[in-house]
Write a protein that holds these residues in place. Structure first.
Motif, PDB file in Angstrom:
ATOM      1  N   ALA A   1       0.756  -1.108  -0.007  1.00  0.00           N
ATOM      2  CA  ALA A   1      -0.037  -0.137   0.156  1.00  0.00           C
ATOM      3  C   ALA A   1       0.894   1.173  -0.156  1.00  0.00           C
ATOM      4  CB  ALA A   1      -0.854   0.007   1.070  1.00  0.00           C
ATOM      5  N   LYS A   2       0.445   1.954  -0.577  1.00  0.00           N
ATOM      6  CA  LYS A   2       1.256   3.488  -0.820  1.00  0.00           C
ATOM      7  C   LYS A   2       0.524   4.377   0.401  1.00  0.00           C
ATOM      8  CE  LYS A   2       2.263   3.394  -5.741  1.00  0.00           C
ATOM      9  NZ  LYS A   2       2.299   4.018  -7.048  1.00  0.00           N
ATOM     10  N   VAL A   3       1.296   4.275   1.303  1.00  0.00           N
ATOM     11  CA  VAL A   3       0.944   5.123   2.558  1.00  0.00           C
ATOM     12  C   VAL A   3       1.932   5.739   3.069  1.00  0.00           C
ATOM     13  CG1 VAL A   3      -0.610   4.961   4.706  1.00  0.00           C
ATOM     14  CG2 VAL A   3      -0.960   3.343   3.062  1.00  0.00           C
ATOM     15  N   SER A   4       1.891   6.896   3.546  1.00  0.00           N
ATOM     16  CA  SER A   4       2.722   7.827   4.132  1.00  0.00           C
ATOM     17  C   SER A   4       2.204   8.622   4.977  1.00  0.00           C
ATOM     18  CB  SER A   4       3.712   8.615   3.210  1.00  0.00           C
ATOM     19  OG  SER A   4       2.766   9.626   2.339  1.00  0.00           O
ATOM     20  N   GLY A   5       3.142   9.160   6.048  1.00  0.00           N
ATOM     21  CA  GLY A   5       2.411  10.045   7.105  1.00  0.00           C
ATOM     22  C   GLY A   5       3.562  10.478   8.023  1.00  0.00           C
ATOM     23  N   LYS A   6       3.202  11.485   8.974  1.00  0.00           N
ATOM     24  CA  LYS A   6       4.102  11.800  10.261  1.00  0.00           C
ATOM     25  C   LYS A   6       3.260  12.456  11.095  1.00  0.00           C
ATOM     26  CE  LYS A   6       8.269  14.413  10.992  1.00  0.00           C
ATOM     27  NZ  LYS A   6       7.454  14.944  12.510  1.00  0.00           N
ATOM     28  N   ALA A   7       3.861  12.132  12.292  1.00  0.00           N
ATOM     29  CA  ALA A   7       3.057  12.942  13.520  1.00  0.00           C
ATOM     30  C   ALA A   7       3.912  14.263  13.622  1.00  0.00           C
ATOM     31  CB  ALA A   7       3.173  12.069  14.592  1.00  0.00           C
ATOM     32  N   GLY A   8       3.199  15.158  14.599  1.00  0.00           N
ATOM     33  CA  GLY A   8       3.774  16.402  14.866  1.00  0.00           C
ATOM     34  C   GLY A   8       3.187  16.886  16.221  1.00  0.00           C
ATOM     35  N   THR A   9       4.208  17.595  16.918  1.00  0.00           N
ATOM     36  CA  THR A   9       3.830  18.129  18.398  1.00  0.00           C
ATOM     37  C   THR A   9       4.349  19.525  18.284  1.00  0.00           C
ATOM     38  OG1 THR A   9       5.965  17.163  19.363  1.00  0.00           O
ATOM     39  CG2 THR A   9       3.853  15.913  19.365  1.00  0.00           C
ATOM     40  N   ALA A  10       3.505  20.281  18.669  1.00  0.00           N
ATOM     41  CA  ALA A  10       4.118  21.704  18.630  1.00  0.00           C
ATOM     42  C   ALA A  10       4.613  22.071  20.340  1.00  0.00           C
ATOM     43  CB  ALA A  10       2.618  22.596  18.699  1.00  0.00           C
ATOM     44  N   GLU A  11       5.251  23.195  20.188  1.00  0.00           N
ATOM     45  CA  GLU A  11       5.877  23.678  21.554  1.00  0.00           C
ATOM     46  C   GLU A  11       4.878  23.729  22.634  1.00  0.00           C
ATOM     47  OE1 GLU A  11       9.039  27.066  22.688  1.00  0.00           O
ATOM     48  OE2 GLU A  11       7.852  27.483  21.070  1.00  0.00           O
ATOM     49  N   ASP A  12       5.327  23.262  23.919  1.00  0.00           N
ATOM     50  CA  ASP A  12       4.758  23.530  25.117  1.00  0.00           C
ATOM     51  C   ASP A  12       3.380  22.424  25.033  1.00  0.00           C
ATOM     52  OD1 ASP A  12       6.643  25.264  26.037  1.00  0.00           O
ATOM     53  OD2 ASP A  12       5.357  26.773  25.379  1.00  0.00           O
ATOM     54  N   ASP A  13       3.545  21.447  24.052  1.00  0.00           N
ATOM     55  CA  ASP A  13       2.633  20.637  24.217  1.00  0.00           C
ATOM     56  C   ASP A  13       1.091  21.150  23.896  1.00  0.00           C
ATOM     57  OD1 ASP A  13       1.339  17.881  24.189  1.00  0.00           O
ATOM     58  OD2 ASP A  13       0.654  17.873  26.313  1.00  0.00           O
ATOM     59  N   SER A  14       0.848  22.224  22.950  1.00  0.00           N
ATOM     60  CA  SER A  14      -0.159  22.940  22.470  1.00  0.00           C
ATOM     61  C   SER A  14      -0.779  22.354  21.773  1.00  0.00           C
ATOM     62  CB  SER A  14       0.179  24.512  22.382  1.00  0.00           C
ATOM     63  OG  SER A  14       0.958  24.414  21.415  1.00  0.00           O
ATOM     64  N   ALA A  15      -0.574  21.459  20.756  1.00  0.00           N
ATOM     65  CA  ALA A  15      -1.160  20.879  19.477  1.00  0.00           C
ATOM     66  C   ALA A  15      -0.497  19.685  19.263  1.00  0.00           C
ATOM     67  CB  ALA A  15      -1.252  21.828  18.416  1.00  0.00           C
ATOM     68  N   ALA A  16      -1.200  18.794  18.677  1.00  0.00           N
ATOM     69  CA  ALA A  16      -0.825  17.475  18.324  1.00  0.00           C
ATOM     70  C   ALA A  16      -1.333  17.180  16.902  1.00  0.00           C
ATOM     71  CB  ALA A  16      -1.143  16.152  19.013  1.00  0.00           C
ATOM     72  N   TRP A  17      -0.593  16.728  15.889  1.00  0.00           N
ATOM     73  CA  TRP A  17      -0.978  16.581  14.408  1.00  0.00           C
ATOM     74  C   TRP A  17      -0.697  15.035  13.990  1.00  0.00           C
ATOM     75  CZ3 TRP A  17      -2.611  20.511  10.859  1.00  0.00           C
ATOM     76  CH2 TRP A  17      -2.600  21.744  11.375  1.00  0.00           C
ATOM     77  N   TYR A  18      -1.439  14.873  13.039  1.00  0.00           N
ATOM     78  CA  TYR A  18      -0.989  13.779  12.088  1.00  0.00           C
ATOM     79  C   TYR A  18      -1.402  14.144  10.670  1.00  0.00           C
ATOM     80  CZ  TYR A  18       0.945   9.112  10.637  1.00  0.00           C
ATOM     81  OH  TYR A  18       1.525   8.281   9.789  1.00  0.00           O
ATOM     82  N   VAL A  19      -0.385  14.018   9.618  1.00  0.00           N
ATOM     83  CA  VAL A  19      -0.725  14.441   8.334  1.00  0.00           C
ATOM     84  C   VAL A  19      -0.085  13.340   7.498  1.00  0.00           C
ATOM     85  CG1 VAL A  19      -0.542  15.998   6.595  1.00  0.00           C
ATOM     86  CG2 VAL A  19      -0.239  16.673   9.086  1.00  0.00           C
ATOM     87  N   GLY A  20      -0.888  12.622   6.653  1.00  0.00           N
ATOM     88  CA  GLY A  20      -0.390  11.462   5.954  1.00  0.00           C
ATOM     89  C   GLY A  20      -1.332  11.291   4.589  1.00  0.00           C
ATOM     90  N   THR A  21      -0.682  10.384   3.692  1.00  0.00           N
ATOM     91  CA  THR A  21      -1.541  10.492   2.387  1.00  0.00           C
ATOM     92  C   THR A  21      -1.847   8.743   2.130  1.00  0.00           C
ATOM     93  OG1 THR A  21      -0.156  12.166   1.644  1.00  0.00           O
ATOM     94  CG2 THR A  21      -1.107  10.843   0.039  1.00  0.00           C
ATOM     95  N   SER A  22      -2.927   8.494   1.844  1.00  0.00           N
ATOM     96  CA  SER A  22      -2.986   7.342   1.355  1.00  0.00           C
ATOM     97  C   SER A  22      -4.311   7.297   0.078  1.00  0.00           C
ATOM     98  CB  SER A  22      -4.015   6.476   2.728  1.00  0.00           C
ATOM     99  OG  SER A  22      -4.339   5.159   2.339  1.00  0.00           O
ATOM    100  N   ALA A  23      -3.609   6.205  -0.899  1.00  0.00           N
ATOM    101  CA  ALA A  23      -4.287   6.302  -2.136  1.00  0.00           C
ATOM    102  C   ALA A  23      -4.782   7.721  -2.779  1.00  0.00           C
ATOM    103  CB  ALA A  23      -5.897   5.558  -1.779  1.00  0.00           C
ATOM    104  N   SER A  24      -3.602   8.227  -2.745  1.00  0.00           N
ATOM    105  CA  SER A  24      -3.599   9.699  -3.528  1.00  0.00           C
ATOM    106  C   SER A  24      -4.493  10.772  -2.850  1.00  0.00           C
ATOM    107  CB  SER A  24      -3.946   9.816  -4.813  1.00  0.00           C
ATOM    108  OG  SER A  24      -3.117   8.875  -5.645  1.00  0.00           O
TER     109      SER A  24
END
Length: 742
Positions: A675-698
């Motif tokens: 499967a063509k899946v990619s992605g990455k987690a992200g955390t902001a300074e002082d634990d003020s935000a949490a992200w996950y951005v990724g791609t699956s099936a275009s």
């Protein structure tokens, strides 16, 4: 008397003054007067006529004189013309004089007695009727000539709603006070048109616009019995719908008839029929055949058959009486009228007996009109689509509010449902695990394809309670989810170790120091902050990795190499690369070392769009939510985003490969190896935000979780466990469920 008076002027011979002389016998006593002069006559003296006003008199005086002169001339001319008319017509009309005298009423009538003396003769009756007919005809002619078709339709007749559609073409939502959508007559099937004509006005195409019999009947009912009754042609009904009010008064009916006659001579029958079908009331809050078709049968009017059209046509007689879903009595009436309309279509030759025989079963409408899920998630979608439609098609607010637009969005119903349900599950879990923190928790999410289409967004719990759209908000920092843009900038532009020197190429194998607390340097030496301290970069959790390649550093989300890479590449190049990939320049943070650690505040839509650029081999297409617009069935020109080169294809491939490795490292069992899946987690300074951005099936999806107490400020608060842990990340859980991997 024996004497006479003598002259006293001394001209009488021997006469002396004072002496009386005897009068002659033949003389008479009379008054002596002086002899008249030759130029003097006896006459009655009268005052001279007033002088004519001079040209230099007052303006008012000149006007009065002119009016008197004109009146005099007109009077003289009229008298002369009348005299000539009498002279010319008198002999010709003379034979008619006896008959005219007979028609002249003589009351009481001679030769009659009692009440018969006061009854006119038949000749008088005929004369009166003929005179009345002439007067009535002249009155109607004058009224017709003085009646103008109003230039402006009443505002209610022109207002429509705007309808929004899912990407599959099914209705999503509508906006506006009036449920009306105009349809061109060519898009309304002929059998639908004739079902209406058969029910309301079968001879529509041959009548003059009014029905004398119908008007007479309606007036008799209105005036004579204090009731109202229809008798209007379709032209009259259209005039009532768009130019007048619904008041049933004699004056309104008269005005309606005059305008109808005028309109019938100015507009074609097809134009009138189209207007009528688009403005008539069909019940269930709908105006026009298109919205009625959707409300009663859940389909466009173009898909109706004659049987269903007959049901809608019956509603024109009164939806409250003929909507079959309202009561048993209504159902009985509706079935009877439906059958009559179909039979009537056969009678007028618009439906063959064979076709009529196929319609034996009454086509039951939907139990209730189709409703749209407005006020919740769909309102966030409508908000995005509306903003984009106005901008892309250059539609003013005024024109948009008048309605009539069909907005075909890019939103995918299934993906929207999956994303909404994923966030709802996360919210419910947060209320159980962290009830206090969950009160101020916010979730934003968006899915964008590699060609720019926005498929789904999560804007908030309910648009009626929270107006701003969290998927489009630039509120919290991107944190380490920003690292791919720094990596792409280094690969695209290279690095400079000396000020003004040549750029050195960067590859995925380029090695940087991955230890924690590494000092940030410039070509001149350490980077100092405003407090005079050397700035150092830190990794999540303070972990050190030693010397590490950029490819592995991105896969493992090591921060320190990218802080230094950003300085070496140039923070201006990092910003330009991020903007070219899809982030807004207005959301970019200050150009300080923390730019590489994500001090920018992009929205979820823009983060998803940026990651989609890497999956699209380095070409970026601006995210858009509307694929086409029509107004009353006609296309509306609009600008469509085109792909632009953001970074080189090889650069995008390297970034995408590192993101794929990042996904496989963190979640090795969540997707098949192929499967063509990619992605990455992200955390902001002082634990003020949490992200996950990724791609699956275009399709790239970005999810962000943060806390803000809107009653106090817009400053982000610490998540305090609401976003989960690194091993069990809430943003990743939402992302996985929304993409079908969780």
């Amino acid at each position: 008397m024996a004497e006479s008076w003598q002259r006293s002027d001394g001209r009488g011979g021997n006469d002396r003054p004072g002496e009386r002389q005897p009068q002659e016998a033949d003389a008479t006593l009379h008054l002596k007067v002086d002899a008249l002069r030759a130029d003097v006559t006896m006459q009655l003296r009268v005052p001279p006529p007033p002088p004519e006003p001079s040209a230099t008199g007052g303006r008012a005086q000149r006007r009065r004189s002119a009016r008197r002169s004109v009146r005099a001339r007109l009077t003289a001319a009229a008298g002369s013309a009348l005299a000539r008319l009498r002279a010319a017509a008198g002999p010709r009309l003379a034979p008619l004089a006896p008959y005219a005298r007979r028609l002249r009423p003589r009351y009481p009538r001679p030769g009659r007695s009692g009440w018969r003396r006061w009854i006119p003769s038949w000749r008088q009756w005929v004369g009166g009727v003929l005179s009345g007919f002439v007067v009535l005809s002249l009155s109607l002619f004058v009224a017709y000539e003085l009646t103008d078709v109003p230039k402006n339709l009443n505002s209610f007749a022109t207002q429509q709603d705007n309808v929004y559609f899912w990407s599959d073409g099914t209705p999503m939502a509508r906006t506006g006070w009036v449920r009306r959508q105009d349809m061109p007559l060519k898009d309304i099937p002929e059998q639908v048109r004739w079902a209406v004509l058969a029910a309301e006005n079968a001879d529509f195409y041959s009548d003059p616009g009014i029905s004398v019999e119908g008007i007479t009947r309606a007036l008799w009912r209105t005036v004579g019995e204090g009731d109202t009754e229809g008798g209007s042609t379709i032209t009259q009904q259209y005039v009532k719908n768009v130019y007048l009010t619904q008041n049933q008064t004699v004056s309104r009916k008269f005005t309606e008839a005059m305008i109808s006659l005028k309109l019938d001579s100015k507009m074609s029958k097809d134009e009138i029929l189209e207007g009528y079908l688009n403005t008539s009331w069909f019940g269930r809050g709908t105006y026009g055949i298109q919205r009625a078709s959707q409300a009663y049968y859940g389909k466009d009017v173009s898909r109706l058959d004659a049987s269903q059209a007959a049901v809608l046509a019956s509603l024109l007689k009164g939806a409250a009486l003929y909507d079959p879903t309202l009561s048993k009595a209504n159902h009985k009436r509706a079935v009877e009228r439906w059958s009559w309309i179909l039979d009537r279509m056969v009678d007028i030759g618009k439906l063959s007996p064979a076709q009529r025989a196929t319609y034996k079963t009454f086509p039951e409408p939907l139990k209730s009109g189709r409703t749209y899920d407005t006020g919740k998630q769909s309102d966030y979608l409508v908000e995005l689509a509306q903003q984009y439609a106005k901008k892309a098609a250059h539609i003013s607010d005024r024109d948009f509010d008048l309605g009539g637009y069909q907005i075909y969005t890019t939103f995918d119903r299934k993906r929207e449902t999956a994303l909404t349900e994923a966030v709802a599950k996360a919210r419910e879990q947060a209320r159980k695990d962290h009830p206090e923190q969950a009160k101020t928790a916010h979730y934003g999410a968006a899915s964008v394809t590699t060609d720019g289409r926005i498929l789904a967004v999560y804007g908030g719990p309910d648009h009626r309670k929270q107006g701003y759209n969290e998927s489009n908000a630039t509120t919290v920092q991107a944190g380490s989810a920003f690292l791919p843009f720094v990596y792409a900038a280094g690969l695209e532009h290279g690095v400079k170790k000396t000020r003004g020197g040549p750029a050195t190429p960067v590859t995925p194998e380029t090695v940087y120091d991955g230890d924690d607390a590494v000092a940030v340097t410039t070509p001149e030496g350490p980077y100092w902050d405003r407090n005079g301290k050397v700035v150092a970069a830190h990794n999540d959790g303070g972990k050190s990795y030693g010397r590490i390649t950029l490819d592995k550093a991105l896969a493992r989300s090591v921060n320190t190499p990218f802080v230094q890479l950003g300085m070496d590449t140039g923070l201006d190049n990092v910003s330009r690369t991020a903007v070219a990939a899809g982030l807004l320049s207005s959301s970019m943070g200050p150009q300080v070392p923390s730019l590489s650690l994500g001090n920018s505040t992009p929205s979820a839509i823009r983060m998803a769009s940026g990651y989609a650029t890497f999956a699209a081999a380095g070409t970026h297409t601006e995210p858009y939510s509307v694929r086409r617009i029509t107004r009353n069935g006609s296309p509306v020109p609009m600008a469509t985003p085109r792909p632009q080169r953001a970074v080189g294809a090889d650069v995008a491939e390297h970034v995408e490969r590192a993101l794929t490795e990042s996904f496989r490292t963190a979640h090795p069992a969540d997707a098949p190896a192929a499967a063509k899946v990619s992605g990455k987690a992200g955390t902001a300074e002082d634990d003020s935000a949490a992200w996950y951005v990724g791609t699956s099936a275009s399709v790239s999806t970005a999810v962000v979780v943060y806390r803000i107490d809107l009653t106090k400020s817009l400053e982000p608060l610490s998540l305090d466990g609401v976003a989960g842990t690194t091993a069990d990340s809430v943003p990743y859980g939402v992302w996985a469920r929304a993409t079908g991997l969780g």
